[in-house]
Design an enzyme around this catalytic site. Structure first.
Site, mmCIF file in Angstrom:
data_model
loop_
_atom_site.group_PDB
_atom_site.id
_atom_site.type_symbol
_atom_site.label_atom_id
_atom_site.label_comp_id
_atom_site.label_asym_id
_atom_site.label_seq_id
_atom_site.Cartn_x
_atom_site.Cartn_y
_atom_site.Cartn_z
ATOM 1 N N HIS A 86 25.795 23.771 10.903
ATOM 2 C CA HIS A 86 25.649 22.757 12.424
ATOM 3 C C HIS A 86 26.572 21.145 11.963
ATOM 4 C CE1 HIS A 86 21.343 21.484 11.610
ATOM 5 N NE2 HIS A 86 21.738 20.948 12.319
ATOM 6 N N ASP A 112 25.798 18.060 13.413
ATOM 7 C CA ASP A 112 25.105 16.934 15.170
ATOM 8 C C ASP A 112 25.164 16.670 15.971
ATOM 9 O OD1 ASP A 112 22.993 17.632 13.348
ATOM 10 O OD2 ASP A 112 22.393 15.863 11.999
ATOM 11 N N HIS A 144 26.347 20.924 8.006
ATOM 12 C CA HIS A 144 25.285 20.867 7.605
ATOM 13 C C HIS A 144 23.829 21.971 7.886
ATOM 14 C CE1 HIS A 144 24.124 18.063 10.002
ATOM 15 N NE2 HIS A 144 22.936 18.846 9.987
ATOM 16 N N ARG A 204 7.035 22.722 5.663
ATOM 17 C CA ARG A 204 7.726 21.548 5.614
ATOM 18 C C ARG A 204 7.849 20.209 6.710
ATOM 19 N NH1 ARG A 204 13.555 19.898 6.953
ATOM 20 N NH2 ARG A 204 15.171 20.029 4.852
HETATM 21 O O1 LIG Z 1 15.709 18.870 8.351
HETATM 22 C C1 LIG Z 1 16.537 18.502 7.025
HETATM 23 O O2 LIG Z 1 16.695 18.460 6.946
HETATM 24 C C2 LIG Z 1 17.734 18.429 8.114
HETATM 25 C C3 LIG Z 1 17.372 18.607 9.881
HETATM 26 C C4 LIG Z 1 18.982 18.704 10.977
HETATM 27 O O3 LIG Z 1 19.820 19.297 10.464
HETATM 28 C C5 LIG Z 1 18.485 18.550 12.156
HETATM 29 O O4 LIG Z 1 17.708 18.227 13.333
HETATM 30 O O5 LIG Z 1 19.748 18.154 13.024
HETATM 31 FE FE LIG Z 2 21.421 18.603 11.730
#
Ligand SMILES: O=C(O)CCC(=O)C(=O)O
Ligand SMILES: [Fe+2]
Length: 293
Positions: A204, A206, A262, A272
């Site tokens: 996606h 952001d 990403h 995590r």
């Molecule tokens: O937690 C992560 O490493 C990325 C999370 C992510 O891509 C997001 O919250 O948009």
């Molecule tokens: Fe993200």
């Protein structure tokens, strides 16, 4: 079960490697021509074999992968500039803030592992099953039993330092950026997703997913390979993915447009924890720091 506080000591700072003077050229001329050629051939073939070996080692099911930040490294700061996508053109521009310089960075020295372990305690308390939960609405008056004023002060301080680091990296004023929503704790394990919000593994952008984001930052609260397996952050570049291995206290930040497509790898075991702290250049989309009411 109450989450455990992990007070891991910080490792030594990683030093840079200074480039030395060119000492190669003159030495070559001392060798007879044939010897130089075979030496060169040997070097070339070893480089080819080495390259092939590391290529197959780094290859994953997604194609060739380069590691930007290993879990074992303690990075002072790494920054990679990349051309900006056109995403910012379709939004109102705020000169001096809206990205003209785009890229991605990672640092292990802005937030300590100790600070990450304090914030981690709270993310443990926030295991609510859904990705986005408004804490104030969920906990009501009880929020004071979970967070103390010191926790909020720590959060504000951490957020401020990350904001300054981002401003420095992108050559903008920190005062031109505003915290925006959603800013959230995430807790990921290998249980099945209950809602589409839980499906963190999809590629996606952001700015597309969350609208107001111009700069995204991620603060990791737990350690890849020690606390969980899988769960690496992946920048999906054409032809080569770039990964960041989470490490407690590690901050990764990047411009939020499609230059930074990403995803997160599925977590295979363990839990995590991370915090997404996002910034906008549009004051109308800004939110205040969380406060204890
Ligand atoms: O937690 C992560 O490493 C990325 C999370 C992510 O891509 C997001 O919250 O948009
Ligand atoms: Fe993200």
């Amino acid at each position: 079960m109450a989450p455990q506080r992990r007070a891991a000591p910080r490792g030594p700072e990683s030093g840079g490697t200074a480039a030395g003077p060119d000492r190669g050229g003159r030495r070559h001329s001392r060798y007879p021509r044939g010897c130089w050629d075979s030496g060169w051939l040997f070097l070339l073939s070893s480089a080819a074999v080495g390259g092939l070996l590391s290529w197959s080692y780094l290859s994953t099911e997604d194609g060739v992968t380069e590691v930007l930040a290993r879990h074992s490294e303690n990075l002072q700061g790494k920054f990679i500039e990349i051309p900006c996508s056109e995403d910012y053109d379709s939004h109102k521009r705020f000169e001096g803030c809206t990205p003209r310089k785009c890229g991605r960075g990672v640092t292990d020295v802005v937030i300590t592992r100790e600070e990450a372990s304090i914030l981690d305690l709270h993310s443990g308390a926030l295991s609510l099953g859904k990705h986005f939960v408004n804490l104030y609405r969920y906990f009501g008056d009880k929020i004071q039993d979970i967070f103390t004023e010191e926790d909020f002060a720590l959060y504000r301080d951490v957020r401020q330092r990350i904001q300054q680091r981002i401003a420095q990296a992108f050559g903008i004023s920190s005062a031109s950026m505003y915290l925006t929503k959603p800013t959230f704790f995430s807790r990921i394990n290998n249980t099945e997703a209950k809602t589409t919000h839980d499906e963190y593994w999809h590629p996606h952008v952001d700015k597309v997913t969350y609208g107001s984001f111009d700069y995204t930052s991620l603060l990791y609260l737990s350690d890849y390979t020690e606390d969980f397996g899988g769960g690496r952050f992946v920048f999906m570049d054409a032809g080569s993915n770039k990964t960041i291995e989470p490490r407690a206290g590690r901050v990764s930040f990047f411009t939020s447009g499609s230059e930074n497509l990403h995803r997160v790898e599925k977590v295979h075991w363990g839990t995590r924890y991370a915090i997404t702290i996002s910034f906008t250049c549009n004051p109308d989309h800004g939110i205040g720091d969380p406060v204890l009411m």
